[in-house]
Design an enzyme around this catalytic site. Structure first.
Site, short mmCIF file in Angstrom:
data_model
loop_
_atom_site.label_atom_id
_atom_site.label_comp_id
_atom_site.label_asym_id
_atom_site.label_seq_id
_atom_site.Cartn_x
_atom_site.Cartn_y
_atom_site.Cartn_z
N GLU A 208 10.20 1.53 0.63
CA GLU A 208 9.46 2.60 -0.11
C GLU A 208 10.05 3.98 0.13
OE1 GLU A 208 7.97 0.08 1.69
OE2 GLU A 208 7.73 -0.99 -0.20
N ASP B 198 2.05 -6.92 0.37
CA ASP B 198 1.19 -7.59 1.34
C ASP B 198 -0.25 -7.76 0.85
OD1 ASP B 198 3.42 -7.68 2.82
OD2 ASP B 198 2.84 -6.10 4.22
N ASP C 292 12.99 -5.40 1.69
CA ASP C 292 11.59 -5.05 2.01
C ASP C 292 11.57 -3.65 2.63
OD1 ASP C 292 8.86 -5.39 2.44
OD2 ASP C 292 9.16 -6.37 4.38
#
Ligand code: GLC
Length: 795
Positions: free
Chosen positions: A409, A480, A406
């Protein structure tokens, strides 16, 4: 501007062109895949998406006249002219994809800077006009073109008239249609016009944009802030061929372990240990199948990756072993950022060996994530990836079965990483502008390789950030989302576009991550989740509980019903993924992928095909108990619940009370089923059930079922079984089936088969010459056979 063509040379598949002001090349990868390249950044080329591309020599011819080159392959004609303009035609001379001549003419946003100042006081913003693009390709817009792909961008299935940005972004606000950037960069789209499709893959990891006629309806365009002009034209004309071509370049999702297709339960956070056990026990007590429980960040010691909080998990190995006995696999989250903390092994090792990204002066770069001050491993460096791979063993030795990557990015809490943060980029130094969009991709690759080495099994990696090609290493989820009906609705085009973009194994947080779910929303969401490749219910800390039993008895029963249906369908889903390894086709498909000649399917956002035999038309609006849906032309469709038959090519209205998701099975389908189990492997499946949906009139089809051990790589050396079922509907009253076993190398073959005959009454069944009795108890008509070869059914 490159200017006029001066000369060219041809070597194997490569055509090198010298222009007045620079060079370019055209590579004929295959007769239908053509690469166009012109170096801008430097004379180097490292694709982050394409690895080990096998090219074989493809015949093509080149004709040169005054100002242009004409390339002809078996399928395409390509004209190359001044300034490296390219125009592509089919062999009949019909234009497919032509460069637009002229400069871009974006529409004007009216208003003065003073007005903007005033507007911004109330918080209004204007969308930034793209700026600083070094590369921009304009293509002529032909009428009635539809655009698909680009990964999981928000909005609708068809991207026509919209503009998107590729810059992997973690934006916690509710995802809406106007978001231009999301967590992933999949710079690949498919254009469909007059029932003909082609794809373009723009292999550039810098920030890029895609504009499908929003800026100006005369053209569509893609651009990048830096890097090279490097794109692939992939011809169809069938969309399936385009996806096959794109995944031939960037790779395909390897067959996962079977349990990864089971139901998964997650929450931020199932800690401490007794909460985890409580969740596991409740699944078993309540007879709701579940294979995986996820541990979110709170299992770690102070958010230090590869550690356990011993206050919450006194003995993680024991805990995981106990769960394993109940059939649960545990997946733990691992974020990239490493806590800045002297004495913490991962940090000390990383610092000592220069494994972290640095600022422009070579000092390790620090930002903030969950653990506070933290550093970013330089995943663009092979040595660092190798180190990260080895670290996976810390988790697998404790009994962890998969890793959830997670925040890659990469996310940061203290402002974005500056452009000049430095990465090694496998020896060719690069800055954050180039690596940002591939950071999550490289992290997934390191995780995949580490799990593979540590366990020898097919790795299960989930990632939030991705680049083209990440499908080779990881499963993705759409990040999310929130418990909003709008997000359930939007998940369908998002997941379908991911599938069209090569990412077949994908899912969304079932029930929604943020905000509080409702009983009705969860009931409808689980009906969709049962047909999405990754089936994981996940929710955020402080939101209302969202487990299948968190609401009322009815909601719990609906969750149980659809999760059980999912477990029955496991062999069917596994077959789709097995096939995907050779054709790249996704599990969750927009109707247009199966019915390209039916233009009524081109804008259907709220229905999808699961493989090519099942059509799902879920309810995605609160309060609705019936809906209109479209059945594609050319086939008859059978209502899964009532067995009613409908001709394709029409809209129908279907009743769908809260526990019914409209599901249709295509005529002529053979659907393999397993018995319901609490978890994969609970039952030793010795009998395969085949649910047969005869053709309404006549027809012929083949279904291939695949079987292996469900976890190892032995299938790659041939250890698997194939069962070939062919159906021949002679007329409305006569069905013939033959069964063959074209490959039988896995020694756990089924001992027998059970057939469910849908829509057949009072049959006479002859199996290999013997009249065979059937069982008509309950609603289903069934019969069994041990090793049937030929079955004849008249009714
Ligand atoms: C991010 C993830 C989410 C996770 C949370 C805590 O928001 O997207 O899935 O639960 O971080 O780790």
């Amino acid at each position: 501007m490159l200017g006029k063509i001066k000369s060219y040379t041809k070597k194997d598949n490569l055509l090198s062109i010298e222009f007045e002001n620079g060079t370019a090349s055209v590579t004929v990868v295959t007769a239908t895949i053509i690469n166009f390249f012109s170096p801008h950044l430097a004379q180097r080329r490292v694709s982050k998406a394409i690895e080990n591309l096998q090219t074989s020599s493809t015949p093509f011819s080149i004709d040169a006249d005054a100002d242009q080159l004409t390339i002809r392959t078996k399928k395409l004609k390509i004209l190359i002219s001044t300034d490296f303009k390219t125009d592509i035609y089919d062999t009949l001379g019909n234009p497919l994809c032509e460069d637009y001549r002229g400069d871009g003419q974006p529409f004007v946003r009216r208003g003065s800077s003073a007005q903007l100042e005033i507007a911004s006081q109330e918080g209004h913003k204007i969308d930034e006009q793209a700026s600083g693009e070094k590369i921009k390709i304009f293509k002529k817009m032909a009428e009635n073109t539809y655009f698909y792909g680009l990964g999981d961008k928000t909005g609708h299935l068809n991207k026509k008239d919209y503009h998107y940005r590729m810059w992997n972004t973690d934006n916690p606000n509710p995802h809406v249609e106007s978001f231009e950037a999301m967590y992933k960069t999949i710079p690949f789209f498919i254009a469909l016009r007059s029932q003909q499709a082609f794809g373009i893959f723009f292999d550039n990891s810098f920030e890029s944009t895609f504009d499908f006629g929003k800026e100006n309806s005369d053209y569509y365009a893609f651009s990048a802030k830096d890097g090279d002009l490097d794109y692939y034209f992939i011809y169809g004309p069938s969309m399936k061929t385009v996806i096959g071509g794109y995944t031939y370049l960037t790779g395909r999702t390897p067959l996962p372990q079977l349990w990864t297709l089971g139901y998964q339960q997650s929450r931020w956070a199932y800690t401490p240990e007794n909460r985890l056990h409580e969740i596991a026990d409740t699944f078993r007590q309540k007879d709701i199948p579940c294979d995986v429980i996820h541990l979110d960040i709170d299992y770690m010691d102070g958010y230090r990756v590869f550690t356990w909080d011993k206050k919450k998990f006194a003995d993680p190995t024991r805990t995981l072993t106990d769960l394993r006995k109940q059939g649960f696999k545990v997946v733990t989250i691992i974020d990239p950022a490493v806590k800045k903390d002297k004495g913490y092994t991962i940090y000390d090792e990383g610092l000592k060996n220069n494994y972290f990204a640095t600022d422009k002066d070579g000092i390790p770069y620090v930002n903030q994530v969950w653990p506070g001050d933290a550093l970013y491993p330089d995943f663009a460096n092979k040595t660092v990836r190798h180190w990260w791979s080895k670290n996976q063993k810390i988790m697998t030795d404790t009994g962890v079965s998969g890793i959830w990557n997670d925040m890659n990015e990469p996310a940061s809490f203290n402002g974005p990483l500056p452009d000049d943060v430095h990465f090694n980029n496998d020896g060719i130094s690069a800055d954050h502008r180039e690596i940002h969009n591939v950071y999550g991709h490289y992290m997934s690759k390191a995780t995949y390789e580490g799990l593979k080495e540590a366990t020898g099994k097919r790795p299960f990696v989930i990632t939030r950030a991705a680049y083209a090609g990440t499908q080779k290493y990881a499963t993705v989820w759409t990040g999310d989302n929130q418990s909003l009906w709008e997000h359930l609705r939007m998940s369908l085009p998002m997941l379908m576009n991911l599938g069209l973009s090569g990412i077949t194994f994908c899912g969304t947080d079932v029930g929604g991550f943020g905000f509080d779910c409702t009983a009705e929303l969860l009931s409808r969401w689980v009906q969709v989740g049962a047909f999405t490749p990754l089936f994981r219910n996940h929710s955020s800390i402080f939101t209302r509980d969202q487990e299948p039993w968190a609401f009322d008895e009815q909601t719990e029963a609906i969750n149980r019903k659809y999760i059980k249906l999912r477990y029955q369908l496991l062999p069917y889903l596994y077959d789709i993924l097995h096939e995907e390894e050779s054709n790249g086709l996704p599990m969750m498909r927009p109707l247009l992928l199966g019915y390209q000649s039916d233009e009524a399917t081109y804008e259907i956002n709220d229905e999808f095909l699961c493989g090519d035999q099942i059509l799902v038309a879920p309810i995605i609006e609160q309060g609705l108990t019936s809906r209109m849906l479209y059945l594609p032309k050319g086939d008859y469709w059978i209502d899964y619940w009532t067995k009613e038959v409908f001709a394709g090519g029409q809209y129908i209205i279907k009743k769908a009370p809260i526990d019914v998701c409209p599901i249709f099975v295509r005529e002529g389908s053979v659907i393999p089923l397993y018995p319901v189990q609490n978890y994969v492997g609970e039952k030793d499946v010795k009998q395969l059930t085949l649910s047969i949906y005869p053709f309404v009139r006549s027809g012929q089809t083949n279904y291939e079922h695949y079987q292996d051990d469900g976890e190892s790589f032995n299938y790659r050396s041939g250890v698997y079984n194939l069962y070939d079922f062919s159906l021949k509907q002679v007329n409305e009253h006569e069905l013939k089936m033959t069964l063959k076993r074209p490959h039988a190398e896995y020694d756990h073959a089924y001992h027998s088969f059970k057939f469910i005959l849908n829509r057949i009454n009072d049959p006479k069944i002859i199996v290999d010459g013997q009249i065979t009795p059937f069982d008509a108890a309950g609603e289903q008509l069934t019969f069994q056979a041990d090793d049937p070869k030929e079955i004849h059914i008249s009714y």
